[in-house]
Design a protein around this motif. Sequence first.
Motif, PDB file in Angstrom:
ATOM      1  N   ASP A   1       0.823  -1.216   0.000  1.00 35.68           N
ATOM      2  CA  ASP A   1       0.000   0.000   0.000  1.00 35.68           C
ATOM      3  C   ASP A   1       0.856   1.265   0.000  1.00 35.68           C
ATOM      4  O   ASP A   1       0.337   2.366  -0.203  1.00 35.68           O
ATOM      5  CB  ASP A   1      -0.909   0.025   1.234  1.00 35.68           C
ATOM      6  CG  ASP A   1      -1.965  -1.067   1.211  1.00 35.68           C
ATOM      7  OD1 ASP A   1      -2.295  -1.553   0.107  1.00 35.68           O
ATOM      8  OD2 ASP A   1      -2.437  -1.452   2.303  1.00 35.68           O
ATOM      9  N   LEU A   2       2.155   1.114   0.218  1.00 39.38           N
ATOM     10  CA  LEU A   2       3.049   2.269   0.288  1.00 39.38           C
ATOM     11  C   LEU A   2       3.862   2.473  -0.980  1.00 39.38           C
ATOM     12  O   LEU A   2       4.677   3.392  -1.052  1.00 39.38           O
ATOM     13  CB  LEU A   2       4.005   2.112   1.477  1.00 39.38           C
ATOM     14  CG  LEU A   2       3.342   2.025   2.862  1.00 39.38           C
ATOM     15  CD1 LEU A   2       4.389   1.708   3.917  1.00 39.38           C
ATOM     16  CD2 LEU A   2       2.608   3.313   3.201  1.00 39.38           C
ATOM     17  N   LYS A   3       3.636   1.641  -1.979  1.00 39.26           N
ATOM     18  CA  LYS A   3       4.450   1.692  -3.198  1.00 39.26           C
ATOM     19  C   LYS A   3       4.382   3.049  -3.886  1.00 39.26           C
ATOM     20  O   LYS A   3       5.367   3.529  -4.448  1.00 39.26           O
ATOM     21  CB  LYS A   3       4.012   0.593  -4.171  1.00 39.26           C
ATOM     22  CG  LYS A   3       4.416  -0.810  -3.767  1.00 39.26           C
ATOM     23  CD  LYS A   3       5.930  -0.992  -3.820  1.00 39.26           C
ATOM     24  CE  LYS A   3       6.321  -2.425  -3.507  1.00 39.26           C
ATOM     25  NZ  LYS A   3       7.792  -2.625  -3.536  1.00 39.26           N
ATOM     26  N   ASP A   4       3.222   3.685  -3.866  1.00 41.68           N
ATOM     27  CA  ASP A   4       3.055   4.961  -4.566  1.00 41.68           C
ATOM     28  C   ASP A   4       3.134   6.166  -3.621  1.00 41.68           C
ATOM     29  O   ASP A   4       2.843   7.296  -4.030  1.00 41.68           O
ATOM     30  CB  ASP A   4       1.715   4.978  -5.300  1.00 41.68           C
ATOM     31  CG  ASP A   4       1.656   3.944  -6.413  1.00 41.68           C
ATOM     32  OD1 ASP A   4       2.696   3.682  -7.032  1.00 41.68           O
ATOM     33  OD2 ASP A   4       0.566   3.380  -6.641  1.00 41.68           O
ATOM     34  N   ALA A   5       3.539   5.938  -2.396  1.00 41.32           N
ATOM     35  CA  ALA A   5       3.614   7.026  -1.417  1.00 41.32           C
ATOM     36  C   ALA A   5       4.978   7.713  -1.474  1.00 41.32           C
ATOM     37  O   ALA A   5       5.988   7.102  -1.822  1.00 41.32           O
ATOM     38  CB  ALA A   5       3.367   6.488  -0.014  1.00 41.32           C
ATOM     39  N   LYS A   6       4.990   9.001  -1.151  1.00 42.87           N
ATOM     40  CA  LYS A   6       6.230   9.750  -1.018  1.00 42.87           C
ATOM     41  C   LYS A   6       6.667   9.646   0.432  1.00 42.87           C
ATOM     42  O   LYS A   6       6.042  10.209   1.332  1.00 42.87           O
ATOM     43  CB  LYS A   6       6.010  11.217  -1.414  1.00 42.87           C
ATOM     44  CG  LYS A   6       7.249  12.106  -1.236  1.00 42.87           C
ATOM     45  CD  LYS A   6       8.370  11.752  -2.193  1.00 42.87           C
ATOM     46  CE  LYS A   6       9.505  12.751  -2.098  1.00 42.87           C
ATOM     47  NZ  LYS A   6      10.629  12.436  -3.005  1.00 42.87           N
ATOM     48  N   LEU A   7       7.743   8.901   0.663  1.00 39.20           N
ATOM     49  CA  LEU A   7       8.202   8.638   2.015  1.00 39.20           C
ATOM     50  C   LEU A   7       9.545   9.319   2.269  1.00 39.20           C
ATOM     51  O   LEU A   7      10.265   9.653   1.331  1.00 39.20           O
ATOM     52  CB  LEU A   7       8.330   7.131   2.247  1.00 39.20           C
ATOM     53  CG  LEU A   7       7.074   6.303   1.993  1.00 39.20           C
ATOM     54  CD1 LEU A   7       7.367   4.827   2.159  1.00 39.20           C
ATOM     55  CD2 LEU A   7       5.934   6.739   2.916  1.00 39.20           C
ATOM     56  N   GLY A   8       9.869   9.511   3.525  1.00 38.00           N
ATOM     57  CA  GLY A   8      11.138  10.149   3.864  1.00 38.00           C
ATOM     58  C   GLY A   8      11.727   9.582   5.137  1.00 38.00           C
ATOM     59  O   GLY A   8      11.040   8.919   5.923  1.00 38.00           O
TER      60      GLY A   8
END
Length: 294
Positions: free
Chosen positions: A166-173
């Motif tokens: 579910d996090l594949k398309d998220a902008k993470l930092g």
Amino acid sequence: MKNRTRVALVSVAAGLVLVACGSSSGGGSAATSAGAATVGKGDCAKDKLVLKKKGVLTVATGEPVFSPWMDGDTNDPTTGKGFESALVYELATTMGFTKADVTWVRTDFDKAVAPGTKDYDFNIQQYSITEDRKKVVSFSDGYYDVQQALVAAADSKAASAKSLADLKDAKLGAAIGTTSLDYIDNVIKPTTKAAVFDDNAAAKAAFDAKQVDGIVFDLPTAYFITAVEIPDSKIVGILPSGGTVEQLGMMFEQNSKLVPCVNAALAALKTSNKLADLQKQWLAQGGAIPTLTK
């Protein structure tokens, strides 16, 4: 953790505990694997310790320091507040030092992980024990088992994540040089390159500006961030382990002769349950946090 990434019992009397130097968890350096050390005896007697300054335990940490690891409110590692500050003073006492015998210096997180002579006896600022780092520095046995966690705003598209997919398309930092950043790059592998921050303050600024959907921290830092620094955020979930338990260790110049003695003191704190008490006091928070699926 950093990876970089909160009850007291009777103190263990120096000189009474005999422990093996090798790390049962595999986290210690090669210098810890041979023989045994007795706290306060033999080569680990205070006057025999190989220190940067005789009779003084010189400890390095970051600039600034952050709660719950140290007293982030005052940016002062000498207060004994926060898990790592309290741990250092318990170790020092077990090794025969007084609080006045402990001197603190400050270092950059990344630059400290480099080969060569150090101007301190050991560095404590949430350093995860990794094979790459062990090529140029030595570590104590692990003093904390780390879990990574995802922090996001309630209205972020990452807030409803139930799995890593579910996090594949998220902008993470995450902060630079941390295992949190490694986790994003090597485990989550999002389609958008991870944002990299110099420290937690920069991560908070990016969060406030909605430049990221979520930020990865170690779990204790995530508790503090969501409770104090970014109260409008929440811990979405604990991130599943990649298979190997991540541990924090104190970092020394490579092959430091002090490592076995620090490990002996650390083992004494484990045996007395003092280490567990410090973890409960400074790092454990209430509330059930779900774990995302792989």
